[in-house]
Design a protein around this motif. Structure first.
Motif, PDB file in Angstrom:
ATOM      1  N   PHE A   1       0.841  -1.204   0.000  1.00 34.80           N
ATOM      2  CA  PHE A   1       0.000   0.000   0.000  1.00 34.80           C
ATOM      3  C   PHE A   1       0.874   1.250   0.000  1.00 34.80           C
ATOM      4  O   PHE A   1       0.632   2.207  -0.758  1.00 34.80           O
ATOM      5  CB  PHE A   1      -0.905  -0.019   1.233  1.00 34.80           C
ATOM      6  CG  PHE A   1      -1.518   1.311   1.540  1.00 34.80           C
ATOM      7  CD1 PHE A   1      -2.625   1.772   0.834  1.00 34.80           C
ATOM      8  CD2 PHE A   1      -0.992   2.131   2.541  1.00 34.80           C
ATOM      9  CE1 PHE A   1      -3.186   3.010   1.110  1.00 34.80           C
ATOM     10  CE2 PHE A   1      -1.545   3.369   2.823  1.00 34.80           C
ATOM     11  CZ  PHE A   1      -2.645   3.816   2.110  1.00 34.80           C
ATOM     12  N   GLY A   2       1.905   1.270   0.861  1.00 40.49           N
ATOM     13  CA  GLY A   2       2.800   2.422   0.929  1.00 40.49           C
ATOM     14  C   GLY A   2       3.533   2.660  -0.379  1.00 40.49           C
ATOM     15  O   GLY A   2       3.679   3.803  -0.830  1.00 40.49           O
ATOM     16  N   LEU A   3       4.000   1.582  -1.013  1.00 39.25           N
ATOM     17  CA  LEU A   3       4.693   1.711  -2.299  1.00 39.25           C
ATOM     18  C   LEU A   3       3.756   2.195  -3.393  1.00 39.25           C
ATOM     19  O   LEU A   3       4.144   3.005  -4.255  1.00 39.25           O
ATOM     20  CB  LEU A   3       5.327   0.368  -2.682  1.00 39.25           C
ATOM     21  CG  LEU A   3       6.495  -0.091  -1.819  1.00 39.25           C
ATOM     22  CD1 LEU A   3       6.864  -1.542  -2.149  1.00 39.25           C
ATOM     23  CD2 LEU A   3       7.709   0.819  -2.023  1.00 39.25           C
ATOM     24  N   GLN A   4       2.507   1.699  -3.384  1.00 40.34           N
ATOM     25  CA  GLN A   4       1.523   2.132  -4.379  1.00 40.34           C
ATOM     26  C   GLN A   4       1.251   3.627  -4.243  1.00 40.34           C
ATOM     27  O   GLN A   4       1.178   4.363  -5.236  1.00 40.34           O
ATOM     28  CB  GLN A   4       0.234   1.341  -4.197  1.00 40.34           C
ATOM     29  CG  GLN A   4      -0.834   1.638  -5.241  1.00 40.34           C
ATOM     30  CD  GLN A   4      -0.482   1.051  -6.597  1.00 40.34           C
ATOM     31  OE1 GLN A   4      -0.234  -0.149  -6.712  1.00 40.34           O
ATOM     32  NE2 GLN A   4      -0.460   1.873  -7.621  1.00 40.34           N
ATOM     33  N   ARG A   5       1.140   4.096  -3.003  1.00 39.43           N
ATOM     34  CA  ARG A   5       0.864   5.506  -2.768  1.00 39.43           C
ATOM     35  C   ARG A   5       2.026   6.392  -3.239  1.00 39.43           C
ATOM     36  O   ARG A   5       1.817   7.509  -3.707  1.00 39.43           O
ATOM     37  CB  ARG A   5       0.593   5.736  -1.281  1.00 39.43           C
ATOM     38  CG  ARG A   5       0.114   7.145  -0.968  1.00 39.43           C
ATOM     39  CD  ARG A   5      -0.456   7.228   0.429  1.00 39.43           C
ATOM     40  NE  ARG A   5       0.542   6.918   1.454  1.00 39.43           N
ATOM     41  CZ  ARG A   5       0.250   6.825   2.753  1.00 39.43           C
ATOM     42  NH1 ARG A   5      -0.994   6.987   3.167  1.00 39.43           N
ATOM     43  NH2 ARG A   5       1.203   6.563   3.624  1.00 39.43           N
TER      44      ARG A   5
ATOM     45  N   GLY B   1       3.839   5.634  -5.786  1.00 37.02           N
ATOM     46  CA  GLY B   1       4.015   5.405  -7.215  1.00 37.02           C
ATOM     47  C   GLY B   1       5.211   4.532  -7.544  1.00 37.02           C
ATOM     48  O   GLY B   1       5.763   4.601  -8.647  1.00 37.02           O
ATOM     49  N   LEU B   2       5.613   3.678  -6.591  1.00 35.70           N
ATOM     50  CA  LEU B   2       6.824   2.875  -6.757  1.00 35.70           C
ATOM     51  C   LEU B   2       6.568   1.383  -6.928  1.00 35.70           C
ATOM     52  O   LEU B   2       7.488   0.644  -7.284  1.00 35.70           O
ATOM     53  CB  LEU B   2       7.756   3.068  -5.544  1.00 35.70           C
ATOM     54  CG  LEU B   2       8.292   4.479  -5.304  1.00 35.70           C
ATOM     55  CD1 LEU B   2       9.090   4.515  -4.004  1.00 35.70           C
ATOM     56  CD2 LEU B   2       9.153   4.918  -6.477  1.00 35.70           C
ATOM     57  N   LEU B   3       5.369   0.926  -6.684  1.00 36.03           N
ATOM     58  CA  LEU B   3       5.126  -0.514  -6.624  1.00 36.03           C
ATOM     59  C   LEU B   3       5.503  -1.216  -7.916  1.00 36.03           C
ATOM     60  O   LEU B   3       5.996  -2.351  -7.893  1.00 36.03           O
ATOM     61  CB  LEU B   3       3.654  -0.785  -6.292  1.00 36.03           C
ATOM     62  CG  LEU B   3       3.284  -2.250  -6.074  1.00 36.03           C
ATOM     63  CD1 LEU B   3       4.101  -2.867  -4.936  1.00 36.03           C
ATOM     64  CD2 LEU B   3       1.780  -2.380  -5.782  1.00 36.03           C
TER      65      LEU B   3
ATOM     66  N   THR C   1      14.091   4.048  -5.907  1.00 36.33           N
ATOM     67  CA  THR C   1      12.998   3.095  -5.741  1.00 36.33           C
ATOM     68  C   THR C   1      13.217   2.282  -4.461  1.00 36.33           C
ATOM     69  O   THR C   1      12.301   2.117  -3.645  1.00 36.33           O
ATOM     70  CB  THR C   1      12.911   2.166  -6.960  1.00 36.33           C
ATOM     71  OG1 THR C   1      12.790   2.950  -8.149  1.00 36.33           O
ATOM     72  CG2 THR C   1      11.727   1.220  -6.857  1.00 36.33           C
ATOM     73  N   ASN C   2      14.427   1.811  -4.274  1.00 37.70           N
ATOM     74  CA  ASN C   2      14.746   1.061  -3.056  1.00 37.70           C
ATOM     75  C   ASN C   2      14.653   1.953  -1.820  1.00 37.70           C
ATOM     76  O   ASN C   2      14.204   1.515  -0.759  1.00 37.70           O
ATOM     77  CB  ASN C   2      16.151   0.474  -3.148  1.00 37.70           C
ATOM     78  CG  ASN C   2      16.321  -0.474  -4.317  1.00 37.70           C
ATOM     79  OD1 ASN C   2      16.258  -0.048  -5.469  1.00 37.70           O
ATOM     80  ND2 ASN C   2      16.553  -1.743  -4.036  1.00 37.70           N
ATOM     81  N   LEU C   3      15.112   3.206  -1.945  1.00 37.16           N
ATOM     82  CA  LEU C   3      15.031   4.121  -0.812  1.00 37.16           C
ATOM     83  C   LEU C   3      13.578   4.389  -0.427  1.00 37.16           C
ATOM     84  O   LEU C   3      13.263   4.568   0.760  1.00 37.16           O
ATOM     85  CB  LEU C   3      15.735   5.435  -1.152  1.00 37.16           C
ATOM     86  CG  LEU C   3      17.270   5.375  -1.175  1.00 37.16           C
ATOM     87  CD1 LEU C   3      17.840   6.674  -1.751  1.00 37.16           C
ATOM     88  CD2 LEU C   3      17.814   5.125   0.231  1.00 37.16           C
ATOM     89  N   GLY C   4      12.706   4.412  -1.412  1.00 40.12           N
ATOM     90  CA  GLY C   4      11.279   4.562  -1.114  1.00 40.12           C
ATOM     91  C   GLY C   4      10.758   3.411  -0.278  1.00 40.12           C
ATOM     92  O   GLY C   4       9.962   3.606   0.648  1.00 40.12           O
TER      93      GLY C   4
END
Length: 628
Positions: free
Chosen positions: A339-343, A345-347, A386-389
């Motif tokens: 959910f956090g990654l989707q928000r 924009g990284l998923l 992306t990984n840092l996200g």
């Protein structure tokens, strides 16, 4: 190296210092002047041993030159000159193809190592090297044979430093030179190839990484001395060790190492193709095992080319859960992180994002540690942001988690690190430009001033195209009820195994051990052969897939062969390690533990075989469990 030189008589000391990724790991640092390019332990061994080598006239052949064999050879030559020793030093060149492969997108990608098998599916992102311009090639080395080594020995070399020669090539070169074989004495060369394979992995043939280790005193299993191959004129060999220090050589340690990292029933080298179907072993005395039955054929027209490229960034996060509702806890955490990654924009920006559940909490646990397992979040991406996200979510959700949430205090693995990925390719031997280079000091007063004589070498005189690898089920398999009453027991109760990696593929060999565990005495011949008939009838490709359970994927492809002379069934599982080596997401990225995992799976085993191994009633086994 020092022990092998000092503790007994040997003619050659050979050394294999290279895993797939060694050269690549140091290539960038070497280019930047921050690493010598060769393996430090190779220099350390030579430096410790040089006086004994000169005194005993022992020749040394190692591939510890890695990315810079010339540099290590020159350093050794300087040591030889300073000590006033009468030793000739040489180095092999021609394996490094980085200049040719740097612009791979313009010149085209060489064919993949498994391109001749249409049933093999490449792992995701295997072709990123060609498709994505931001992934530069870091290293490219072909696997050379023994021809340069032989030429160096013929020209008087005492110490030969190589880069990426194949693991067994130093042994092949030593035996080829010693016995004055021709380059078409294929049976002899194939025998030497397998002799080299048996001793290339340090202590693996003298008790290390041995599936039956628990039958021995644990203090006998470390600080062991490495193996020795006595290669005879016909190519057969005896594997032994110095009669000092710890370690042991038995039929079962030799079988284990023989089955390690095989490609099937054919073992390939640039100089010869070894056909393994007829392999046999026999104990000839304490720490002496003879191996024979290997046949040879002309080598293939191609050799392996290991290409490593900067693939992006890796990171991993490990969180723990204890006890009640562990599965639901990990379900919740995965949903929250996605959910956090989707928000953000990284998923969808990851090349790989896996939520791996490691271990199962013990029922009615005797301690908190036995109730704890963990979730490993493994990520690969082209962009470190992306990984840092992903890592940033540890803070964002620091107080939003499942009951009993805890993790290690060190989250450095969550910070993205650059990683290299592996592309195994085929390269024509006819295009290689190889040589052996003989060094000589120009002046004793100035030992750093060297003269180099380069002697070009040529490809093998004959090639034989590769055919489709053999794969078959047991011919004349027996009904599994033929041996009477069965009991549910672990496969490893009567079977040993060895597994390893071949790039993105894994190999596993299962075999009936020669000896009984209790007194480690030879088993009765009838028990031995009947157990073999049962193993090969039971252990089919469908059975292997069943044993793999949730770890099996229909994207994998399996080949199966048998080695009747050592009572072994061997599998290659294509694709199970993803891209393999440093690019694999698997916790066991080199498949070292795969054989022991499958030995722990339960099958129906005839009671007579269990009783024949002293396992007819419940008794204690390693780990404090119980078994039949």
């Amino acid at each position: 190296m020092k022990y092998q030189a000092e503790l007994g008589d040997v003619d050659f000391i050979t050394g294999d210092y290279l895993a797939e990724v060694n050269i690549a790991e140091n290539a960038q640092a070497h280019a930047a002047g921050q690493h010598p390019g060769w393996e430090e332990t190779a220099w350390d061994g030579i430096q410790q041993t040089i006086d004994t080598l000169a005194q005993k006239r022992i020749k040394v052949i190692v591939n510890g030159g890695a990315h810079n064999p010339r540099g290590l050879a020159e350093k050794v030559q300087q040591l030889v000159t300073e000590r006033g020793l009468s030793l000739k030093v040489a180095y092999v060149s021609g394996d490094n193809l980085i200049d040719e492969m740097k612009d791979i997108r313009a010149k085209g990608l060489p064919p993949h190592l498994d391109s001749d098998n249409s049933e093999v599916h490449y792992a995701s992102h295997t072709l990123d090297l060609l498709a994505k311009g931001e992934k530069p090639v870091i290293s490219a080395n072909v696997y050379l044979g023994a021809r340069e080594i032989v030429k160096g020995l013929e020209n008087g070399a005492d110490i030969i430093i190589a880069g990426r020669v194949a693991d067994a090539s130093p042994v092949i070169g030593a035996a080829w030179f010693w016995h004055s074989w021709s380059d078409t004495d294929y049976d002899q060369l194939a025998g030497a190839l397998i002799a080299g394979h048996l001793i290339e992995c340090s202590g693996y043939v003298t008790g290390s990484n041995f599936a039956g280790f628990y039958e021995y005193p644990l203090d006998d299993l470390y600080d062991i001395i490495f193996g020795i191959a006595e290669v005879e004129k016909d190519g057969t060999c005896v594997i032994t060790k110095h009669d000092v220090k710890k370690g042991f050589v038995t039929e079962d340690t030799v079988k284990c190492q023989f089955l390690y990292e095989l490609q099937g029933n054919i073992y390939l080298n640039s100089d010869v193709k070894a056909i393994l179907d007829g392999v046999k072993v026999k104990q000839e005395g304490r720490d002496r095992v003879r191996l024979w039955g290997i046949k040879g054929a002309p080598p293939p027209p191609t050799t392996k080319l290991a290409i490593f490229y900067a693939a992006g960034y890796q990171s991993e996060i490990v969180v723990n859960a204890t006890g009640y509702a562990t599965s639901e806890k990990f379900d919740f955490y995965e949903r929250m992180m996605k959910f956090g990654l989707q928000r953000k924009g990284l998923l969808d920006q990851f090349d790989v994002l896996e939520f791996q559940r490691i271990g199962i909490p013990e029922a009615n646990p005797k301690s908190q540690l036995r109730s704890t397992s963990y979730l490993r979040i493994f990520a690969e991406a082209a962009n470190p942001n992306t990984n840092l996200g992903l890592a940033s979510l540890l803070g964002e959700f620091a107080m939003q988690h499942y009951s009993g949430f805890h993790s290690t205090m060190d989250h450095r693995t969550a910070i993205p690190k650059p990683y290299l990925s592996f592309y195994p390719a085929l390269y024509p031997q006819s295009k290689l430009k190889t040589s052996i280079n003989m060094l000589e000091a120009s002046s004793a007063k100035n030992p750093s001033a060297l003269q180099t004589t380069s002697i070009p070498t040529t490809p093998p005189p004959r090639f034989e195209d590769l055919e489709r690898r053999r794969s078959y089920e047991t011919r004349g398999a027996k009904e599994l009820g033929s041996w009477g009453e069965t009991r549910t027991a672990r496969l490893g109760d009567i079977v040993l195994a060895r597994s390893g990696d071949k790039g993105g593929n894994a190999n596993i060999g299962f075999f009936i051990p020669t000896a009984l565990p209790s007194a480690y005495k030879p088993a009765s011949s009838s028990l031995y052969t009947e157990s073999w008939d049962w193993l090969r009838s039971m252990l089919t490709i469908p059975k292997l897939k069943q044993l793999m359970g949730e770890s099996w994927s229909e994207s994998y492809f399996v080949e199966r062969v048998e080695f009747e002379g050592i009572l072994a069934v061997h599998f290659v599982i294509y694709g199970v390690l993803g891209r393999g080596v440093s690019g694999s997401s698997r916790l066991d990225a080199f498949a070292k533990g795969m054989g022991d995992w499958l030995r722990d799976c339960e099958v129906e085993i005839p009671v007579r075989f269990l009783e024949g191994r002293g396992l007819g009633k419940r008794e204690a086994v390693p780990g404090g469990e119980s078994k039949l």
